[in-house]
Design a protein around this motif. Structure first.
Motif, mmCIF file in Angstrom:
data_model
loop_
_atom_site.group_PDB
_atom_site.id
_atom_site.type_symbol
_atom_site.label_atom_id
_atom_site.label_comp_id
_atom_site.label_asym_id
_atom_site.label_seq_id
_atom_site.Cartn_x
_atom_site.Cartn_y
_atom_site.Cartn_z
ATOM 1 N N CYS A 108 -6.300 -22.976 -54.474
ATOM 2 C CA CYS A 108 -6.083 -22.184 -53.113
ATOM 3 C C CYS A 108 -5.689 -20.729 -53.647
ATOM 4 O O CYS A 108 -5.917 -20.015 -52.808
ATOM 5 C CB CYS A 108 -5.013 -22.685 -52.276
ATOM 6 N N SER A 109 -5.781 -20.450 -54.878
ATOM 7 C CA SER A 109 -5.345 -18.876 -55.200
ATOM 8 C C SER A 109 -6.519 -17.881 -54.786
ATOM 9 O O SER A 109 -5.970 -16.836 -54.558
ATOM 10 C CB SER A 109 -5.144 -18.926 -56.757
ATOM 11 N N ALA A 110 -7.799 -18.370 -54.845
ATOM 12 C CA ALA A 110 -8.719 -17.413 -54.422
ATOM 13 C C ALA A 110 -8.660 -16.720 -53.012
ATOM 14 O O ALA A 110 -8.675 -15.787 -52.660
ATOM 15 C CB ALA A 110 -10.047 -17.788 -55.020
ATOM 16 N N GLY A 111 -8.515 -17.936 -52.127
ATOM 17 C CA GLY A 111 -8.258 -17.690 -50.746
ATOM 18 C C GLY A 111 -6.960 -16.999 -50.449
ATOM 19 O O GLY A 111 -6.977 -16.182 -49.351
ATOM 20 N N LEU A 112 -6.010 -17.363 -51.101
ATOM 21 C CA LEU A 112 -4.925 -16.664 -50.786
ATOM 22 C C LEU A 112 -4.324 -15.318 -51.522
ATOM 23 O O LEU A 112 -3.835 -14.334 -50.998
ATOM 24 C CB LEU A 112 -3.546 -17.811 -51.184
ATOM 25 N N TYR A 113 -4.776 -15.200 -52.696
ATOM 26 C CA TYR A 113 -4.449 -14.094 -53.600
ATOM 27 C C TYR A 113 -5.696 -13.372 -54.311
ATOM 28 O O TYR A 113 -5.538 -12.230 -54.879
ATOM 29 C CB TYR A 113 -3.508 -14.262 -54.758
ATOM 30 N N GLY A 114 -6.869 -13.654 -53.888
ATOM 31 C CA GLY A 114 -8.128 -13.030 -54.464
ATOM 32 C C GLY A 114 -8.222 -11.541 -53.738
ATOM 33 O O GLY A 114 -7.583 -11.656 -53.016
ATOM 34 N N GLU A 115 -9.378 -10.935 -54.433
ATOM 35 C CA GLU A 115 -9.678 -9.384 -53.657
ATOM 36 C C GLU A 115 -9.849 -9.607 -52.048
ATOM 37 O O GLU A 115 -9.444 -8.747 -51.493
ATOM 38 C CB GLU A 115 -10.571 -9.062 -54.549
ATOM 39 N N ASN A 116 -10.397 -10.813 -51.846
ATOM 40 C CA ASN A 116 -10.747 -10.945 -50.488
ATOM 41 C C ASN A 116 -9.838 -11.939 -49.621
ATOM 42 O O ASN A 116 -10.163 -12.532 -48.819
ATOM 43 C CB ASN A 116 -12.267 -11.156 -50.085
ATOM 44 N N GLY A 117 -8.569 -12.292 -50.293
ATOM 45 C CA GLY A 117 -7.948 -13.264 -49.675
ATOM 46 C C GLY A 117 -6.820 -12.817 -48.679
ATOM 47 O O GLY A 117 -6.826 -11.527 -48.242
ATOM 48 N N VAL A 118 -5.967 -13.789 -48.370
ATOM 49 C CA VAL A 118 -4.956 -13.384 -47.192
ATOM 50 C C VAL A 118 -4.022 -12.378 -47.749
ATOM 51 O O VAL A 118 -3.977 -11.373 -47.082
ATOM 52 C CB VAL A 118 -4.228 -14.685 -46.568
ATOM 53 N N LEU A 119 -3.361 -12.451 -48.929
ATOM 54 C CA LEU A 119 -2.429 -11.280 -49.633
ATOM 55 C C LEU A 119 -3.034 -11.167 -50.632
ATOM 56 O O LEU A 119 -2.408 -11.819 -51.824
ATOM 57 C CB LEU A 119 -1.064 -12.164 -49.559
ATOM 58 N N PRO A 120 -3.903 -10.589 -51.100
ATOM 59 C CA PRO A 120 -4.346 -10.002 -52.413
ATOM 60 C C PRO A 120 -3.308 -9.813 -53.249
ATOM 61 O O PRO A 120 -2.196 -8.772 -53.086
ATOM 62 C CB PRO A 120 -5.230 -8.675 -52.058
ATOM 63 N N ALA A 121 -3.178 -10.196 -54.705
ATOM 64 C CA ALA A 121 -2.153 -10.224 -55.642
ATOM 65 C C ALA A 121 -2.217 -8.761 -56.160
ATOM 66 O O ALA A 121 -1.101 -8.231 -56.390
ATOM 67 C CB ALA A 121 -2.379 -10.969 -56.751
ATOM 68 N N LEU A 152 -3.647 -3.447 -41.601
ATOM 69 C CA LEU A 152 -3.737 -3.869 -43.040
ATOM 70 C C LEU A 152 -3.961 -2.912 -44.161
ATOM 71 O O LEU A 152 -3.486 -2.967 -45.152
ATOM 72 C CB LEU A 152 -5.155 -4.532 -42.845
ATOM 73 N N ARG A 153 -4.411 -1.589 -43.678
ATOM 74 C CA ARG A 153 -4.545 -0.493 -44.649
ATOM 75 C C ARG A 153 -2.899 -0.106 -45.154
ATOM 76 O O ARG A 153 -2.690 0.392 -46.271
ATOM 77 C CB ARG A 153 -5.093 0.783 -44.402
ATOM 78 N N ASN A 154 -1.950 -0.061 -44.152
ATOM 79 C CA ASN A 154 -0.602 -0.014 -44.453
ATOM 80 C C ASN A 154 -0.012 -1.038 -45.427
ATOM 81 O O ASN A 154 0.668 -0.637 -46.362
ATOM 82 C CB ASN A 154 0.257 0.330 -43.220
ATOM 83 N N LEU A 155 -0.575 -2.183 -45.237
ATOM 84 C CA LEU A 155 -0.114 -2.927 -46.253
ATOM 85 C C LEU A 155 -0.856 -3.118 -47.438
ATOM 86 O O LEU A 155 -0.790 -4.064 -48.423
ATOM 87 C CB LEU A 155 -0.110 -4.646 -45.369
ATOM 88 N N LYS A 156 -1.860 -2.312 -47.554
ATOM 89 C CA LYS A 156 -2.709 -1.996 -48.680
ATOM 90 C C LYS A 156 -3.583 -3.033 -48.969
ATOM 91 O O LYS A 156 -4.044 -3.340 -50.185
ATOM 92 C CB LYS A 156 -1.719 -1.875 -50.030
ATOM 93 N N ILE A 157 -3.803 -4.060 -48.154
ATOM 94 C CA ILE A 157 -4.650 -5.108 -47.941
ATOM 95 C C ILE A 157 -6.258 -4.681 -48.009
ATOM 96 O O ILE A 157 -7.187 -5.097 -48.741
ATOM 97 C CB ILE A 157 -4.559 -6.128 -46.883
ATOM 98 N N LEU A 158 -6.491 -3.719 -47.216
ATOM 99 C CA LEU A 158 -7.596 -3.041 -47.186
ATOM 100 C C LEU A 158 -7.467 -1.538 -47.620
ATOM 101 O O LEU A 158 -6.245 -0.842 -47.700
ATOM 102 C CB LEU A 158 -8.076 -2.859 -45.704
ATOM 103 N N PRO A 159 -8.644 -1.087 -48.338
ATOM 104 C CA PRO A 159 -8.500 0.311 -48.991
ATOM 105 C C PRO A 159 -8.418 1.330 -47.927
ATOM 106 O O PRO A 159 -8.735 1.194 -46.679
ATOM 107 C CB PRO A 159 -9.760 0.497 -49.722
ATOM 108 N N GLU A 160 -7.829 2.522 -48.316
ATOM 109 C CA GLU A 160 -7.930 3.414 -47.470
ATOM 110 C C GLU A 160 -9.282 3.911 -46.760
ATOM 111 O O GLU A 160 -10.030 3.868 -47.373
ATOM 112 C CB GLU A 160 -7.174 4.833 -48.050
#
Length: 626
Positions: free
Chosen positions: A21-34, A562-570
């Motif tokens: 489950c790591s790609a879906g959770l922590y991948g670049e396009n996951g829920v919470l990117p590592a 999501l940008r404030n959370l840095k999940i999406l780029p500025e």
């Protein structure tokens, strides 16, 4: 003796690495990117490791990014754990792994899991994660520095320090059990005090199984008796971990892990394994300590008789706890001191040569000092069970615990502090539509309850962290669970890695993602006997309220959040190009593609059973060493 807890730790580490489950959770396009947890800001590697100790910082140096480095670490951890399970010297140790249960291997396992834990965020903030880290640290202390060849005729003598290091494992199990029982009563939860907790638990537990449906419909008087039994077993019996008689200690672990109680926490099966394996080892070393029915009857009688004393008030329990907490700490200190004195005495008397005496004594002193230190800092979280516990903590130990707290060498525990789901099991149901007026179609998860007609699945040993976190999200609001907004956005954009965490066979939008998504809160209840036996559904449900409002893919507040959370780029910032080694990327992508075609729990069971087959094959084919 020390091989058994190390083997158990290896099996648990294999289960918990979470590669599937790591790609879906922590991948670049996951829920919470590592990657959001690894901001370099021009720091050197040494400074980065000091700020957040994780091997993921090495990714750029070997041609990987954070996502693929997580895959590499998880695969390495699973390999080491699996190898430790199947690489047996079976001819003389009976399923005890030795060659791959040394300090370097176990330190590697711990480091790999700790590296993933550092970026796991809310999906790795569970008690089993910190329990695994603490158990792993103890196994490093228990393990030998290097593998030494032995045979059936000439086995290696146990080290005098083995009982000292293994005592820390018992201390961990004691704290886990005792604290889990105490917090249920100190929380003031009316279901625990009214003995109705199990009438709620089987319906409201994180991921119920079909057996939970049947357990929920057991007679109320029986469930109340089991609730009283669980409280007594957790609070009253764990002190027997320090009982001088080995047989009583083994029987105590067997009592603690009765079938009804094991449904509350799968990890507690480890308690039984440690107890039973220790007794088997002790029985070989002391043939006179075989089963005696009189002792069994005595212990079982004490267990039943203890239920008579279940009647007490909250004030009486608080008074008793204020006296018992310092007492059990002093009992633990006395027990550890006795083990240390015995170990020192044996290290002086048993070795034949002067050099052996000196080296053995130094080793014993080192392990004894380490055990006493770990015991000292473990009192800090353990003493929080009651305010009077603060009097038992030495200020220096409190300071050291604060310094080492990020390593999770010692932790506080407390399973099922308050029983949730009274009045109905809360569930968040995510729905999508191409029109704000509907119709709204429901997203189905793989493991958590959603469709009322779906049979509850057997999940173990897989740990579906998204489904678990959805259970926690239903207990609060979406403001308290910011990751839900990221999940919503990934569904709106049809992100494949995230969709793979859901039931893709029943994806309501298989061709194109919906334009709008919202979520509603429902209360679920098990169906009665009559409806289920007539071929009806497993659940009934009623809608309670809207959980979060309608969002669209281009919803400006959602994107800004999501940008404030840095999940999406500025806004206006280009996504950096991937610098992953092409060959390594191709191998990892193909491996993940292969794994994605197999359901996670089936995959883990298949690998585990393959290991068992290898063990059984080696046990019948490997000749005995002379």
């Amino acid at each position: 003796m020390s091989g058994y807890p190390r083997q158990i730790y290896g099996q648990l580490a294999f289960i918990c690495f979470g590669y599937v489950c790591s790609a879906g959770l922590y991948g670049e396009n996951g829920v919470l990117p590592a990657r959001t947890q690894l901001e370099n800001k021009g720091r050197s590697l040494a400074n980065s490791l000091q700020t957040k100790p994780t091997l993921l910082w090495l990714a750029p140096y070997i041609g990987l990014d954070t996502e693929y480095m997580m895959d590499v670490l998880a695969l390495m951890g699973m390999f080491l754990a699996f190898t430790g399970q199947v690489h047996k010297t079976l001819s003389f140790t009976e399923f005890t792994s030795q060659k791959f249960c040394t300090v370097p291997i176990l330190f590697g396992l711990w480091s790999l899991y700790y590296s993933l834990y550092q970026v796991g965020q809310t999906f790795m903030w569970y008690q089993w994660d910190i329990l695994l880290l603490e158990a792993g640290a103890l196994c490093i202390l228990v393990a030998p520095l290097r593998y030494q060849v032995q045979s059936r005729r000439r086995p290696l003598p146990p080290s005098p320090s083995d009982p000292v290091s293994f005592w820390l494992v018992r201390w961990l199990l004691f704290r886990l059990m005792f604290a889990s029982g105490v917090v249920k009563l100190t929380s003031g939860c009316p279901t625990w005090w009214g003995l109705t907790a199990l009438s709620v638990h089987f319906e409201s537990q994180c991921l119920p199984t079909p057996l939970a449906w049947y357990a929920h419909h057991l007679p109320e008087w029986f469930l109340k008796l089991c609730t009283a039994h669980a409280s007594i077993m957790e609070v009253g019996l764990p002190i027997l971990f320090f009982f001088p008689n080995r047989f009583v200690r083994f029987q105590q672990t067997d009592v603690l892990c009765q079938p009804v109680y094991k449904l509350s926490s799968p990890l507690l099966s480890v308690v039984r394994q440690c107890g039973s394996l220790q007794y088997k080892m002790d029985s070989k070393q002391h043939p006179g300590s075989e089963y005696r029915y009189s002792r069994v009857c005595t212990l079982k009688s004490l267990e039943c008789a203890s239920l008579v004393f279940i009647t007490f008030t909250k004030q009486e329990f608080d008074w008793a706890l204020s006296k018992a907490l310092p007492a059990v700490i002093y009992v633990g200190l006395s027990s550890l001191t006795i083990h240390i004195l015995k170990a020192v005495m044996l290290s002086v008397l048993e070795p034949q040569t002067t050099f052996a005496k000196v080296t053995t004594l130094l080793s014993t002193v080192f392990y004894s000092a380490a055990a006493m230190f770990i015991f000292g800092i473990s009192i800090v979280p353990f003493s929080t069970l009651h305010p009077v516990g603060n009097t038992t903590v030495i200020p220096a130990m409190r300071e050291w615990h604060s310094r080492l707290d990020h390593l999770h060498l010692t932790n506080s525990y407390g399973l099922f502090r308050r029983m949730t789901g009274v009045g109905g099991r809360p569930e968040v149901i995510i729905v999508g539509s191409n029109n704000m007026e509907g119709p709204w179609k429901e997203y189905n998860f793989l493991y958590k309850p959603s469709n009322v007609n779906n049979t509850p699945p057997f999940v173990a040993p897989h740990q579906p962290r998204l489904d678990w976190q959805m259970w926690f999200a239903a207990l609060g609001t979406y403001h308290q669970n910011p990751w839900l907004m990221s999940l919503t956005y990934r569904l709106l954009t049809g992100q494949k890695e995230v969709l793979n965490l859901l039931d893709t066979a029943r994806n309501p939008f298989p061709v194109k993602p919906p334009k709008y998504i919202k979520a509603n809160l429902y209360h679920y209840h098990y169906t009665p006997w009559s409806q289920r036996w007539a071929g009806g559904s497993w659940w009934t449900r009623e809608e309670v309220r809207e959980y979060f409002p309608i969002y669209s893919r281009d919803h400006a507040p959602l994107l800004d959040y999501l940008r404030n959370l840095k999940i999406l780029p500025e806004k206006g910032t280009a996504v950096p190009s991937s610098k992953v080694n092409f060959v390594v990327k191709s191998v990892l992508d193909n491996l993940r593609l292969f794994v994605s075609h197999v359901e996670a729990s089936i995959l883990l069971w298949s690998i585990f059973m393959a290991g068992c087959v290898i063990i059984a094959t080696k046990s019948t084919s490997q000749p005995s060493r002379k």
